[in-house]
Design a protein around this motif. Structure first.
Motif, mmCIF file in Angstrom:
data_model
loop_
_atom_site.group_PDB
_atom_site.id
_atom_site.type_symbol
_atom_site.label_atom_id
_atom_site.label_comp_id
_atom_site.label_asym_id
_atom_site.label_seq_id
_atom_site.Cartn_x
_atom_site.Cartn_y
_atom_site.Cartn_z
ATOM 1 N N GLN A 148 8.452 10.435 -2.883
ATOM 2 C CA GLN A 148 8.037 9.345 -3.768
ATOM 3 C C GLN A 148 6.998 8.501 -3.048
ATOM 4 O O GLN A 148 7.283 7.929 -1.990
ATOM 5 C CB GLN A 148 9.238 8.471 -4.156
ATOM 6 N N LEU A 149 5.784 8.435 -3.592
ATOM 7 C CA LEU A 149 4.719 7.675 -2.947
ATOM 8 C C LEU A 149 5.066 6.190 -2.899
ATOM 9 O O LEU A 149 5.436 5.582 -3.908
ATOM 10 C CB LEU A 149 3.404 7.868 -3.698
ATOM 11 N N VAL A 150 4.941 5.613 -1.710
ATOM 12 C CA VAL A 150 5.122 4.176 -1.520
ATOM 13 C C VAL A 150 3.732 3.565 -1.368
ATOM 14 O O VAL A 150 3.038 3.819 -0.383
ATOM 15 C CB VAL A 150 5.981 3.883 -0.264
ATOM 16 N N GLN A 151 3.338 2.777 -2.354
ATOM 17 C CA GLN A 151 1.990 2.212 -2.342
ATOM 18 C C GLN A 151 1.855 1.167 -1.229
ATOM 19 O O GLN A 151 2.660 0.233 -1.141
ATOM 20 C CB GLN A 151 1.682 1.561 -3.692
ATOM 21 N N PRO A 152 0.886 1.316 -0.349
ATOM 22 C CA PRO A 152 0.702 0.323 0.726
ATOM 23 C C PRO A 152 0.084 -0.961 0.180
ATOM 24 O O PRO A 152 -0.356 -1.014 -0.979
ATOM 25 C CB PRO A 152 -0.269 1.025 1.682
ATOM 26 N N GLU A 153 0.063 -1.968 1.022
ATOM 27 C CA GLU A 153 -0.587 -3.218 0.625
ATOM 28 C C GLU A 153 -2.059 -2.949 0.330
ATOM 29 O O GLU A 153 -2.762 -2.305 1.101
ATOM 30 C CB GLU A 153 -0.473 -4.249 1.754
ATOM 31 N N ARG A 154 -2.505 -3.425 -0.812
ATOM 32 C CA ARG A 154 -3.877 -3.165 -1.237
ATOM 33 C C ARG A 154 -4.870 -3.844 -0.298
ATOM 34 O O ARG A 154 -4.649 -4.956 0.181
ATOM 35 C CB ARG A 154 -4.107 -3.692 -2.649
ATOM 36 N N GLU A 257 -4.183 7.039 -2.095
ATOM 37 C CA GLU A 257 -4.922 7.322 -3.324
ATOM 38 C C GLU A 257 -5.194 8.813 -3.484
ATOM 39 O O GLU A 257 -5.052 9.363 -4.583
ATOM 40 C CB GLU A 257 -6.231 6.536 -3.351
ATOM 41 N N VAL A 258 -5.574 9.480 -2.397
ATOM 42 C CA VAL A 258 -5.776 10.933 -2.471
ATOM 43 C C VAL A 258 -4.460 11.615 -2.842
ATOM 44 O O VAL A 258 -4.421 12.508 -3.700
ATOM 45 C CB VAL A 258 -6.315 11.471 -1.132
ATOM 46 N N SER A 259 -3.361 11.191 -2.223
ATOM 47 C CA SER A 259 -2.055 11.787 -2.502
ATOM 48 C C SER A 259 -1.646 11.546 -3.948
ATOM 49 O O SER A 259 -1.100 12.451 -4.609
ATOM 50 C CB SER A 259 -1.003 11.205 -1.557
ATOM 51 N N ARG A 260 -1.907 10.348 -4.449
ATOM 52 C CA ARG A 260 -1.559 10.026 -5.843
ATOM 53 C C ARG A 260 -2.314 10.941 -6.804
ATOM 54 O O ARG A 260 -1.741 11.449 -7.783
ATOM 55 C CB ARG A 260 -1.886 8.561 -6.131
ATOM 56 N N ARG A 261 -3.586 11.171 -6.532
ATOM 57 C CA ARG A 261 -4.395 12.012 -7.410
ATOM 58 C C ARG A 261 -3.900 13.462 -7.392
ATOM 59 O O ARG A 261 -3.883 14.126 -8.433
ATOM 60 C CB ARG A 261 -5.863 11.947 -6.992
ATOM 61 N N VAL A 262 -3.507 13.941 -6.225
ATOM 62 C CA VAL A 262 -2.985 15.307 -6.129
ATOM 63 C C VAL A 262 -1.683 15.427 -6.927
ATOM 64 O O VAL A 262 -1.498 16.365 -7.713
ATOM 65 C CB VAL A 262 -2.765 15.706 -4.660
ATOM 66 N N GLN A 263 -0.778 14.481 -6.732
ATOM 67 C CA GLN A 263 0.493 14.530 -7.442
ATOM 68 C C GLN A 263 0.306 14.407 -8.949
ATOM 69 O O GLN A 263 1.048 15.014 -9.724
ATOM 70 C CB GLN A 263 1.423 13.423 -6.947
ATOM 71 N N ALA A 264 -0.701 13.643 -9.376
ATOM 72 C CA ALA A 264 -0.968 13.466 -10.801
ATOM 73 C C ALA A 264 -1.361 14.783 -11.467
ATOM 74 O O ALA A 264 -1.246 14.923 -12.693
ATOM 75 C CB ALA A 264 -2.062 12.423 -11.002
ATOM 76 N N VAL A 269 2.170 17.657 -2.416
ATOM 77 C CA VAL A 269 1.198 17.317 -1.377
ATOM 78 C C VAL A 269 1.906 17.224 -0.033
ATOM 79 O O VAL A 269 3.019 16.695 0.068
ATOM 80 C CB VAL A 269 0.446 16.011 -1.719
ATOM 81 N N CYS A 270 1.264 17.771 0.985
ATOM 82 C CA CYS A 270 1.845 17.779 2.317
ATOM 83 C C CYS A 270 0.770 17.478 3.345
ATOM 84 O O CYS A 270 -0.428 17.409 3.018
ATOM 85 C CB CYS A 270 2.496 19.129 2.622
ATOM 86 N N LEU A 271 1.181 17.307 4.587
ATOM 87 C CA LEU A 271 0.238 17.105 5.690
ATOM 88 C C LEU A 271 0.934 17.378 7.010
ATOM 89 O O LEU A 271 2.163 17.381 7.096
ATOM 90 C CB LEU A 271 -0.362 15.692 5.663
ATOM 91 N N PHE A 272 0.123 17.628 8.018
ATOM 92 C CA PHE A 272 0.634 17.831 9.372
ATOM 93 C C PHE A 272 0.395 16.582 10.207
ATOM 94 O O PHE A 272 -0.617 15.890 10.029
ATOM 95 C CB PHE A 272 -0.077 19.004 10.056
ATOM 96 N N THR A 273 1.318 16.302 11.123
ATOM 97 C CA THR A 273 1.097 15.273 12.126
ATOM 98 C C THR A 273 1.296 15.865 13.512
ATOM 99 O O THR A 273 1.989 16.878 13.682
ATOM 100 C CB THR A 273 2.060 14.079 11.973
ATOM 101 N N ASP A 274 0.663 15.237 14.467
ATOM 102 C CA ASP A 274 0.888 15.536 15.878
ATOM 103 C C ASP A 274 2.113 14.725 16.283
ATOM 104 O O ASP A 274 2.115 13.491 16.192
ATOM 105 C CB ASP A 274 -0.350 15.114 16.674
#
Length: 302
Positions: A148-154, A257-264, A269-274
């Motif tokens: 569930q996307l948590v919208q950050p402070e604008r 915003e990119v993640s929101r557009r993909v989910q829409a 949507v996924c990503l890798f972290t170090d």
């Protein structure tokens, strides 16, 4: 080309990404998140092949079959930069060992193995044993999926598509990204092998895969990339903010915003972290990304 290691396992090498996808499709679709790197690269290679683009002769794809002819693993060697690491998806440990043996027997020099654990580590360890080398972990990575996307402070600004007019800036920032990521993870700058291809950047710009966050003055302050959906999954990255623009929330807002557009679009949507970079791991966790699987980039040093 096939190899028959033992215990009912077989290794089937192919230079045709379409053939690989047709054969391994069910296996890849069973866990499209874990398979995301392989499916994205294979889909892109198949499209390029259909367009008449010649693939490097060194590239190959691998299907591992177990008892009853079922596909139980997959791998590829398609990296466009030295040392051309393997990328392994989950497979039986004996298959990972057999892959190392098969590559050694056909004289294919391998000094880097990436991918899912424990398969990647088992393959690299066997390669080290066969060549008298030493296994070294270059990077521990972790795959995350957005729940569930948590919208950050604008923050001020907006997301805009990067274009060919921005090619030089994109190349500069993507080059800096690798060095900065090494430093943030406590590694020497330049220790992560990577090579930028201007043609690849140009293709990604044309495909609309690169996005800037621009401030109120329209000045680019952050870059987020996203890969096209494959098997219902799209992968974000790389994500880069130049040092002089950090600390303003640009990255959080851009990735959100990119993640929101993909989910829409109905795509996961996924990503890798170090794992050694606490800043990025904290940022993505705050947005709602959750760990899926640990992977690693391994080196065989002689």
């Amino acid at each position: 080309m096939s190899a028959n290691p033992a215990d009912g396992l077989s290794l089937e090498f192919s230079t045709d990404p379409g053939e690989f996808l047709d054969t391994a499709g069910g296996y890849l679709a069973a866990d499209p998140l874990v398979s995301t790197v392989v499916t994205t690269v294979a889909d892109r290679a198949r499209a390029q092949q259909a367009a008449g683009v010649t693939q490097p002769e060194r590239d190959w794809w691998l299907v591992v079959r177990g008892g009853g002819d079922a596909v139980v693993g997959a791998a590829m060697r398609t990296a466009p930069f030295a040392p051309y690491p393997l990328f392994l998806l989950p497979m039986p440990e004996e298959a990972a060992t057999a892959l190392a043996t098969a590559l050694h027997e056909r004289g294919e020099e391998v000094s880097a193995v990436n991918g899912a654990l424990p398969a990647a580590e088992r393959c690299a360890a066997e390669l080290a044993r066969l060549t008298g080398g030493k296994l070294v972990v270059a990077q521990h990575t972790r795959l995350h999926v957005l729940e569930q996307l948590v919208q950050p402070e604008r923050v001020p600004g907006r997301l805009v598509a990067a274009t060919q007019a921005h090619a030089d800036l994109v190349m500069e920032w993507l080059t800096a990204f690798m060095g900065d990521a090494d430093e943030q993870a406590g590694r020497p700058r330049g220790s992560s092998p990577h090579e930028l291809d201007p043609h690849t950047v140009a293709r990604r710009l044309d495909a609309g895969e690169l996005w800037f966050w621009v401030d109120d003055a329209g000045r680019p302050v952050h870059l987020t990339a996203v890969n096209p959906a494959s098997f219902g999954v799209s992968r974000v990255g790389p994500v880069y903010t130049p040092p002089e623009h950090r600390g303003h929330g640009w990255a959080s807002n851009a990735v959100a915003e990119v993640s929101r557009r993909v989910q829409a679009e109905g795509v996961r949507v996924c990503l890798f972290t170090d794992q050694a970079n606490p800043t990025s791991n904290k940022l993505y966790a705050a947005l709602g990304y959750r760990p899926v699987v640990d992977m690693a980039n391994l080196l065989v040093i002689r």
